[in-house]
Design an enzyme around this catalytic site. Structure first.
Site, PDB file in Angstrom:
ATOM      1  N   ASP A 384       0.875  -1.164   0.000  1.00 38.84           N
ATOM      2  CA  ASP A 384       0.000   0.000   0.000  1.00 38.84           C
ATOM      3  C   ASP A 384       0.922   1.226   0.000  1.00 38.84           C
ATOM      4  O   ASP A 384       2.112   1.106   0.307  1.00 38.84           O
ATOM      5  CB  ASP A 384      -0.875  -0.026   1.251  1.00 38.84           C
ATOM      6  CG  ASP A 384      -1.668   1.247   1.426  1.00 38.84           C
ATOM      7  OD1 ASP A 384      -2.278   1.694   0.442  1.00 38.84           O
ATOM      8  OD2 ASP A 384      -1.640   1.805   2.541  1.00 38.84           O
ATOM      9  N   ASP A 589      -1.752  -0.769   6.083  1.00 41.04           N
ATOM     10  CA  ASP A 589      -1.983  -0.239   7.435  1.00 41.04           C
ATOM     11  C   ASP A 589      -3.412   0.221   7.679  1.00 41.04           C
ATOM     12  O   ASP A 589      -3.777   0.496   8.812  1.00 41.04           O
ATOM     13  CB  ASP A 589      -1.040   0.942   7.695  1.00 41.04           C
ATOM     14  CG  ASP A 589      -1.448   2.181   6.906  1.00 41.04           C
ATOM     15  OD1 ASP A 589      -1.794   2.028   5.718  1.00 41.04           O
ATOM     16  OD2 ASP A 589      -1.433   3.278   7.481  1.00 41.04           O
ATOM     17  N   ASP A 593      -7.162  -1.694   3.493  1.00 40.26           N
ATOM     18  CA  ASP A 593      -6.216  -2.747   3.108  1.00 40.26           C
ATOM     19  C   ASP A 593      -6.641  -4.132   3.621  1.00 40.26           C
ATOM     20  O   ASP A 593      -6.072  -5.145   3.210  1.00 40.26           O
ATOM     21  CB  ASP A 593      -4.809  -2.438   3.659  1.00 40.26           C
ATOM     22  CG  ASP A 593      -4.238  -1.144   3.111  1.00 40.26           C
ATOM     23  OD1 ASP A 593      -4.432  -0.900   1.906  1.00 40.26           O
ATOM     24  OD2 ASP A 593      -3.625  -0.388   3.875  1.00 40.26           O
TER      25      ASP A 593
END
Length: 716
Positions: A384, A589, A593
């Protein structure tokens, strides 16, 4: 504070004590048996006394060995009988079955021999009492050393549990909120919202946030991060960490079983108890191996017995102290004992226990053998962007107004809408808007109605009689809002500088643009480079716009990117990579996600991320450092290298040991392996597997990461 962990530690200590106690008692009986059968027989005078007949041909020496070996066989060795019964009842014969069969064969043959000597005036007996008693003693020694070594694999848990201080200083306040007194209490009595005073050098007694004071706190025992972290009003602190200089007043948020320390202890405990899939291989082998060993040992005895009976070998081969039946029996018992698959059974769990414990001490929490096994196969990592490759602490760097509106009023509207969002970019906007209200003691935003958060795009809300839409280009297009060329040019300009442009529309007209920068983490470029050297492919999947994503990817060296991805699209990309044959890890995080973290073969959550992401992940990187992605993969590879070596050693040991115990060397060298020696060798193999796993405690992360850390300190 942690009854489960404390109970387990007490159980381990009791298990170690019991094996130690049993081994010492077995020595008390076994040493005289050994001396009378193998030492005193060569000492003049003593050998004559031991050969004195008691009843018919029964000698004093045989009687002593019988009396001393009986409590070893049935009282001290009772655990092997009960273990055999339980194993057979569940249809899965184990090492206890082999030990019980081997020692019983030696004991009851010896018993038959001495009883026959006692009732027959012409029968000279030869007993194997030393075989049964010495076999049990050596196996107990092996088990004692094994549980002692296995106890050390859980030192990580013991150290974590000892971090919590026993007492804390509780502060009392009067009705006006003034400090009225302080008292020392047991840390287990701390309640939520209590205020605790933490003096320099003391441990923080609970999770909470600082309400007064400033200091530096050493969090290395929780996160593995060596550098002290500055703390001031509003900052969070973790229970078990050490306050270094100033005095802090901390308001408790999570206490007891809810604390971060308690959760880490539970996570490490469950990880160490969870079986890795590779363990199923050992379980399958053990299930069929024990019956195979029993058949093999009976076949060994039968072959040697028939060979002796029908003169298959010269009589001179038979030692003077026994006959062909006894020689065959010794070979059969030795095969049964040395082939015990206990080393095979220990190969995986001991390495997993040490590996997860070492990971915890490095700030990498691995949730069990499944995660550890999957991580060592990873050859593709999906990152990410926000909060993972970047710091996750974005700041507003520019504001471009396209309509005639006062900047303060503009941010009043935008902050009112974004205050309801948990997204890092929304928080950055709200924090920036607070600067226009510095003179106000309590910051309050206008009331919103019909608030809607569109994951990965932005927010909508009605403030007063104004309809506000705040978000990216795709949100504006989906809502049917026309984006002027000037706004598109500003967006492109921001994207080329690896910045994010947030469009603000009021009543379906673009009002302005907020430019936000989220700096890259210091080691991001080097981490991607190191992963390439480890043959791990890196991919970035982000909800941010394509321009910003490309600029970030170009800067850190990632070739493949997916931008403007919604949460479900991130998960689909992970599945697509898996379908192409890759073993995929996802590093993220945020809440958005979570679907990808669950879909990946290994989900890695940044420790400073959301609770949802941490819950969905297989590995939690407590320090929120990208370098720990490499540590997690490297540690898992080292652990599984140990497991493979354990299996190779355990299997090779049996492949070499079984033929020797069966007597393949006897015809040419007259070398044979007495059962008690086979028992000692079997115990040594188990202990060696555990000790080999324990060497993982000396794990050091790759040297390339140490260089990164030194560089990071210099930058700071």
């Amino acid at each position: 504070m942690y009854p489960e962990g404390g109970g387990r530690e007490a159980h381990k200590r009791e298990e170690i004590r019991q094996y130690h106690h049993s081994f010492l008692w077995s020595l008390v009986f076994t040493i005289p048996v050994f001396l009378t059968s193998m030492v005193f027989m060569y000492i003049p005078g003593i050998n004559h006394a031991l050969d004195t007949k008691v009843i018919n041909m029964l000698t004093i020496g045989e009687l002593i060995r019988w009396l001393l070996s009986t409590p070893v066989q049935f009282i001290i060795g009772h655990r092997f009988y009960s273990g055999s019964y339980k194993a057979l009842r569940h249809g899965s014969p184990n090492m206890d079955v082999l030990i019980a069969l081997g020692t019983n064969a030696a004991y009851f043959y010896s018993l038959y021999s001495v009883l026959r000597a006692a009732i027959s005036p012409n029968f000279e007996s030869t007993d194997f009492f030393e075989t049964s008693s010495m076999l049990i003693s050596f196996i107990l020694l092996g088990k004692y050393l094994e549980v002692l070594a296995k106890g050390k694999t859980s030192e990580a848990i013991a150290k974590l549990m000892n971090l919590a201080p026993e007492t804390a200083i509780l502060l009392a306040f009067d009705e006006c909120g003034n400090l009225s007194g302080e008292s020392e209490i047991d840390s287990q009595l701390i309640q939520k919202n209590d205020v605790i005073k933490v003096i320099p050098g003391a441990k923080v007694a609970c999770d909470g946030f600082v309400i007064w004071g400033q200091s530096h706190v050493n969090e290395s025992m929780i996160t593995g991060e060596a550098r002290p972290v500055g703390k001031r009003k509003g900052d969070n602190v973790i229970g078990g960490t050490v306050n270094e200089n100033g005095v802090l007043h901390v308001q408790a948020t999570n206490v007891g079983s809810e604390s971060a320390l308690a959760q880490i202890v539970r996570l490490v405990e469950s990880a160490q108890m969870a079986k890795a899939p590779v363990q199923k291989f050992a379980d399958r082998i053990s299930k069929y191996f024990v019956p195979f060993v029993i058949i093999l040992s009976l076949s060994t005895w039968l072959v040697w017995f028939l060979a002796g009976k029908y003169d298959g070998y010269p009589k001179s081969w038979i030692p003077s102290s026994m006959d062909s039946f006894q020689l065959a029996l010794q070979f059969g018992i030795s095969v049964m004992v040395i082939a015990c698959p206990c080393a095979l059974g220990l190969a995986t769990p001991t390495a997993v226990m040490v590996g997860t414990g070492v990971g915890a001490s490095q700030g990498v929490l691995i949730k069990g053998g499944q995660a550890l096994e999957s991580a060592h196969k990873v050859n593709c990592i999906v990152f990410d962007k926000t909060g993972t490759l970047t710091t996750g602490k974005p700041i507003v760097v520019a504001t471009r107004l396209l309509k005639n509106i006062v900047l303060r009023e503009f941010y009043e509207y935008v902050a009112a809408a974004e205050a309801n969002s948990e997204h890092p970019l929304a928080k950055a906007i709200v924090e920036h808007a607070k600067k226009f209200k510095e003179e106000e003691e309590y910051v309050a935003w206008a009331e919103t109605r019909d608030f809607i958060s569109i994951t990965g795009q932005g927010v909508k809300a009605i403030i007063g009689n104004k309809e506000l839409v705040v978000g990216n280009k795709s949100l504006m297009l989906d809502t049917g809002i026309q984006i002027p060329d000037q706004a598109l040019d500003l967006l492109l300009e921001a994207e080329e500088m690896a910045q994010t442009g947030i469009l603000v529309a009021m009543n379906r007209e673009i009002l302005g643009l907020i430019v936000i920068s989220d700096p890259l983490k210091p080691a991001a470029k080097e981490v991607i480079s190191i992963l390439k050297s480890m043959n791990v492919r890196s991919i970035m999947v982000t909800g941010d716009n394509w321009g910003t994503a490309k600029a970030i990817a170009r800067e850190i060296g990632i070739d493949t990117i997916v931008a403007e991805a919604k949460p479900e699209e991130k998960a689909e990309k992970v599945k697509e990579l898996q379908m192409s044959g890759l073993t995929v890890a996802m590093v993220g995080d945020g809440i958005n996600d979570s679907p990808a973290l669950v879909s990946a073969d290994v989900g890695m959550a940044i420790g400073a991320g959301t609770d949802v992401a941490i819950e969905a992940a297989d590995i939690v990187l407590m320090k929120s450092n990208l370098e720990d992605v490499i540590t997690a993969i490297d540690l898992s590879r080292k652990t599984f290298s140990r497991i493979r070596m354990n299996y190779i050693w355990a299997l090779a040991y049996n492949i070499i040991g079984i033929p020797i115990a069966a007597g393949v060397l006897f015809p040419s060298t007259r070398f044979r392996l007495p059962p008690w020696v086979a028992g000692a060798a079997m115990a040594a193999s188990s202990v060696s597997v555990v000790l080999w796993s324990l060497l993982l405690k000396n794990y050091r992360r790759p040297k390339s990461l140490d260089a990164l850390q030194i560089r990071g300190i210099m930058i700071e």
